[in-house]
Design a protein around this motif. Structure first.
Motif, PDB file in Angstrom:
ATOM      1  N   ALA A  12       0.840  -1.202   0.000  1.00  0.00           N
ATOM      2  CA  ALA A  12       0.000   0.000   0.000  1.00  0.00           C
ATOM      3  C   ALA A  12       0.871   1.246   0.000  1.00  0.00           C
ATOM      4  O   ALA A  12       1.996   1.243   0.505  1.00  0.00           O
ATOM      5  N   VAL A  13       0.319   2.313  -0.559  1.00  0.00           N
ATOM      6  CA  VAL A  13       0.896   3.640  -0.449  1.00  0.00           C
ATOM      7  C   VAL A  13      -0.071   4.490   0.369  1.00  0.00           C
ATOM      8  O   VAL A  13      -1.256   4.588   0.022  1.00  0.00           O
ATOM      9  N   ASP A  14       0.408   5.053   1.469  1.00  0.00           N
ATOM     10  CA  ASP A  14      -0.354   6.047   2.210  1.00  0.00           C
ATOM     11  C   ASP A  14       0.115   7.399   1.687  1.00  0.00           C
ATOM     12  O   ASP A  14       1.167   7.904   2.069  1.00  0.00           O
ATOM     13  N   ALA A  15      -0.667   7.964   0.762  1.00  0.00           N
ATOM     14  CA  ALA A  15      -0.194   9.108  -0.014  1.00  0.00           C
ATOM     15  C   ALA A  15      -0.233  10.417   0.755  1.00  0.00           C
ATOM     16  O   ALA A  15       0.435  11.380   0.366  1.00  0.00           O
ATOM     17  N   VAL A  38       0.530  -5.401   5.963  1.00  0.00           N
ATOM     18  CA  VAL A  38       0.753  -4.768   4.670  1.00  0.00           C
ATOM     19  C   VAL A  38       2.069  -3.999   4.689  1.00  0.00           C
ATOM     20  O   VAL A  38       2.396  -3.344   5.674  1.00  0.00           O
ATOM     21  N   GLU A  39       2.839  -4.094   3.609  1.00  0.00           N
ATOM     22  CA  GLU A  39       4.002  -3.224   3.450  1.00  0.00           C
ATOM     23  C   GLU A  39       3.508  -1.856   2.995  1.00  0.00           C
ATOM     24  O   GLU A  39       2.714  -1.764   2.051  1.00  0.00           O
ATOM     25  N   VAL A  40       3.978  -0.791   3.651  1.00  0.00           N
ATOM     26  CA  VAL A  40       3.431   0.542   3.397  1.00  0.00           C
ATOM     27  C   VAL A  40       4.535   1.528   3.059  1.00  0.00           C
ATOM     28  O   VAL A  40       5.499   1.693   3.813  1.00  0.00           O
ATOM     29  N   LEU A  41       4.376   2.191   1.927  1.00  0.00           N
ATOM     30  CA  LEU A  41       5.200   3.338   1.559  1.00  0.00           C
ATOM     31  C   LEU A  41       4.370   4.572   1.876  1.00  0.00           C
ATOM     32  O   LEU A  41       3.275   4.743   1.325  1.00  0.00           O
ATOM     33  N   TYR A  79      -0.869   7.397  11.768  1.00  0.00           N
ATOM     34  CA  TYR A  79      -1.681   6.413  12.498  1.00  0.00           C
ATOM     35  C   TYR A  79      -2.238   5.354  11.554  1.00  0.00           C
ATOM     36  O   TYR A  79      -2.204   4.152  11.863  1.00  0.00           O
ATOM     37  N   ASP A  80      -2.753   5.766  10.393  1.00  0.00           N
ATOM     38  CA  ASP A  80      -3.261   4.789   9.433  1.00  0.00           C
ATOM     39  C   ASP A  80      -2.122   4.014   8.786  1.00  0.00           C
ATOM     40  O   ASP A  80      -2.271   2.838   8.460  1.00  0.00           O
ATOM     41  N   THR A  81      -0.979   4.659   8.601  1.00  0.00           N
ATOM     42  CA  THR A  81       0.204   3.960   8.089  1.00  0.00           C
ATOM     43  C   THR A  81       0.544   2.790   8.993  1.00  0.00           C
ATOM     44  O   THR A  81       0.747   1.655   8.528  1.00  0.00           O
TER      45      THR A  81
END
Length: 239
Positions: A67-70, A86-89, A76-78
């Motif tokens: 996922a990308v947290d744009a 989930v892997e998060v950028l 907090y959601d990241t």
């Protein structure tokens, strides 16, 4: 990961240091009472199991791996996405807010209860409008799945543009005030929706207050409602 240098004040809020930890303070705030990013404040007694039946967990579903947290904000959601496995950028464009985000991630790597999820997070001081079109170039990625050949684009993109009103118990009013004053109203957020739908491979989630209109006036494919906010979900298919 490199945090930007200390940045001057935004309106009434100033980035200050307290015992080695950055915080946003208003004039008159005592040192140590400012806004920080504290992922331990999330009330998740059962870890990922606490999240799966909550609105964000239901919006994410079970088949999301990257996922990308744009518009990451305080992250907090990241962190919640990472706790779901989930892997998060994560990107944050405001330098002051990014300083808080970077501090939260650094501290989480050293916390036994947070470190496993923190290892799934990569953050960048970046503007989503400029960064989304460059995702497939795979420049600067450190997360394993993001560098794997099959993941040339993320499964999920999360958008959380600023809006008026309370954001729920996880983000107290003082945090909302600080972010609103520092980040602003995200007047250019509408343009991000089409960009995100084009860049994601499975879905785009937009976090909104319950009564806010859909981003860019575009009706979502489905909606997950909470008490104070909702998640508008859009099907994507970049590949």
């Amino acid at each position: 990961m490199k945090s930007p240098n200390k940045v001057s004040s935004h309106g009434a809020w100033t980035l200050e240091d307290f015992q080695g930890q950055p915080e946003l303070r208003q004039a008159g705030d005592k040192p140590g009472t400012g806004v920080r990013a504290d992922w331990k404040s999330l009330r998740l007694p059962d870890g990922a199991n606490s999240l799966r039946n909550q609105p964000l967990g239901r919006a994410v579903g079970k088949d999301i791996r990257t996922a990308v947290d744009a518009t990451a904000g305080l992250g907090y959601d990241t962190y919640a996405l990472a706790l779901l496995g989930v892997e998060v950028l994560a990107w944050e464009r405001d330098a002051n807010v990014f300083a808080l985000l970077a501090d939260a991630l650094a501290r989480s790597h050293g916390d036994e209860k947070l470190s496993t999820a923190a290892a799934r997070i990569q953050i960048e001081h970046a503007n989503a409008h400029a960064r989304l079109p460059t995702l497939r170039a795979k420049v600067g990625f450190t997360l394993p799945l993001f560098t794997a050949r099959e993941f040339v684009a993320p499964d999920l993109i999360l958008l959380d543009p600023m809006f008026g009103g309370e954001r729920g118990a996880a983000k107290p009013s003082k945090e909302i005030q600080a972010l609103t004053a520092t980040v602003g109203a995200d007047a250019d957020a509408d343009a991000l929706l089409d960009m995100a739908i084009a860049a994601a491979t499975k879905r785009v989630i937009v976090k909104r207050s319950r009564l806010a209109p859909p981003l860019a006036g575009r009706a979502p494919d489905w909606i997950i409602k909470g008490k104070l906010l909702r998640f508008d979900v859009y099907r994507a298919g970049a590949l």
